[in-house]
Design an enzyme around this catalytic site. Structure first.
Site, PDB file in Angstrom:
ATOM      1  N   GLY A 107      38.498  66.111 -38.275  1.00 39.94           N
ATOM      2  CA  GLY A 107      38.001  65.327 -39.405  1.00 39.94           C
ATOM      3  C   GLY A 107      38.238  65.950 -40.774  1.00 39.94           C
ATOM      4  O   GLY A 107      37.518  65.638 -41.722  1.00 39.94           O
ATOM      5  N   LEU A 180      43.102  58.140 -32.496  1.00 38.78           N
ATOM      6  CA  LEU A 180      44.219  58.145 -31.555  1.00 38.78           C
ATOM      7  C   LEU A 180      44.337  56.911 -30.665  1.00 38.78           C
ATOM      8  O   LEU A 180      45.264  56.803 -29.886  1.00 38.78           O
ATOM      9  CB  LEU A 180      44.178  59.427 -30.711  1.00 38.78           C
ATOM     10  CG  LEU A 180      44.213  60.710 -31.559  1.00 38.78           C
ATOM     11  CD1 LEU A 180      44.261  61.942 -30.689  1.00 38.78           C
ATOM     12  CD2 LEU A 180      45.370  60.708 -32.547  1.00 38.78           C
ATOM     13  N   HIS A 199      49.948  58.928 -40.834  1.00 36.90           N
ATOM     14  CA  HIS A 199      50.730  59.485 -39.728  1.00 36.90           C
ATOM     15  C   HIS A 199      51.392  60.771 -40.211  1.00 36.90           C
ATOM     16  O   HIS A 199      51.946  60.801 -41.306  1.00 36.90           O
ATOM     17  CB  HIS A 199      51.781  58.465 -39.269  1.00 36.90           C
ATOM     18  CG  HIS A 199      52.501  58.917 -38.054  1.00 36.90           C
ATOM     19  ND1 HIS A 199      51.959  58.852 -36.793  1.00 36.90           N
ATOM     20  CD2 HIS A 199      53.719  59.509 -37.905  1.00 36.90           C
ATOM     21  CE1 HIS A 199      52.803  59.364 -35.916  1.00 36.90           C
ATOM     22  NE2 HIS A 199      53.880  59.763 -36.565  1.00 36.90           N
TER      23      HIS A 199
END
Ligand code: GAR
Length: 284
Positions: A107, A180, A199
């Site tokens: 995170g 994910l 990404h």
């Protein structure tokens, strides 16, 4: 007082200084321009002078400030600032964007986003969503007193129960920061053009199913790429194929390990992701 303003605007001290200089230079050049125009009319400093002078500088001020903000690199700050002032003057209600951050891992990106929007006037992080009970991002949510939602695989992919859960938290925009799972169609339909992802590579290369985190960096190094980077993009029903919003690059040295590359990529992400979200939501 300066500290409070700096926090409110969520800027570095350098940017704060540049903003301050823009206000000062914009204000003084506007006053000079105003007097110059009135001198052209040969007006004495009388009541009439001020009746013309005050509306004149009210019109000149935004133009001067915007012009000066360009060489000082503060145009987007002042554009947003003036828009906000204008909508307040018109008595418009500010449109608040409520962000949900979806994350499965440590995170670090979520932390940067939370930090950026802590005291923001129109963007609030209202929910952290994770598919892993032990994800580091949940600790970050707790430290920042942000509600969390743990999602279950079956429910996420079969029904639209989570749409209602997100609506309950007033979510209006979704940010995937190291999330994910593929986003199901029901969620995409419920939030059209309102879901973005980051990404850790230059898409369309090294994207798609199974391409996440260290797998991406390993593949980039294996293919002896000289350059990698980040892609921020809208999410559609295909993995990593939505429209690009932003890309930034970094060099890959021949000696870089996947861990070293991951560090470079994280630096890029932390620098650009919160900024791009703000740009997107304040430009809408
Ligand atoms: C980030 O590097 C992000 O780009 C990547 O996961 C990492 C999460 O780091 N996402 C993907 O690979 C998605 N395909 P963080 O948990 O420290 O923010």
């Amino acid at each position: 007082m300066f500290n409070r303003l700096k926090e409110k605007w969520n800027v570095s001290w350098l940017q704060f200084t540049l903003i301050f200089c823009t206000f000062a230079l914009g204000g003084s050049s506007c006053a000079r321009l105003g007097s110059y125009f009135l001198n052209l009319l040969n007006l004495e400093k009388s009541l009439l002078y001020y009746i013309i002078y005050i509306p004149l500088i009210t019109i000149l001020w935004p133009a001067c400030v915007l012009l000066i903000s360009i060489p000082l690199g503060q145009f987007s700050f002042f554009k947003n600032y003036l828009q906000r002032v204008w909508s307040k003057m018109k008595g418009e209600k500010q449109n608040i964007h409520y962000l949900a951050i979806f994350a499965s891992g440590a995170g670090s990106n979520a932390a940067k986003i939370i930090e950026r929007f802590k005291n923001h006037s129109t963007i609030k992080v209202c929910l952290i969503v994770s598919n892993k009970k032990e994800a580091g991002v949940l600790k970050i949510a707790e430290q920042n007193q942000i509600p969390t939602l743990i999602i279950e695989k079956e429910q996420f992919f079969s029904g639209d129960a989570y749409v209602a859960a997100l609506q309950k938290h007033k979510v209006s925009f979704i940010v995937l920061a190291g999330f994910l799972w593929k986003v199901p169609e029901k969620l995409i339909t419920a939030f059209p053009n309102k879901i973005i992802n980051i990404h850790p590579a230059l898409l369309p290369k090294y994207g798609g199913k199974g391409m996440y985190g260290h797998f991406v960096h390993e593949a980039v190094i294996e293919h002896k790429e000289k350059e990698s980077g980040i892609t921020i993009h809208y999410v559609n029903e295909k993995y990593d194929e939505g429209k690009h919003i932003f890309q930034a690059t970094c060099h890959v040295e021949a000696t870089d390990t996947p861990e070293q590359l991951a560090e470079k990529i994280h630096l890029l992400e932390h620098r650009h992701f919160p900024e791009q979200i703000e740009k997107l939501l304040t430009d809408i």
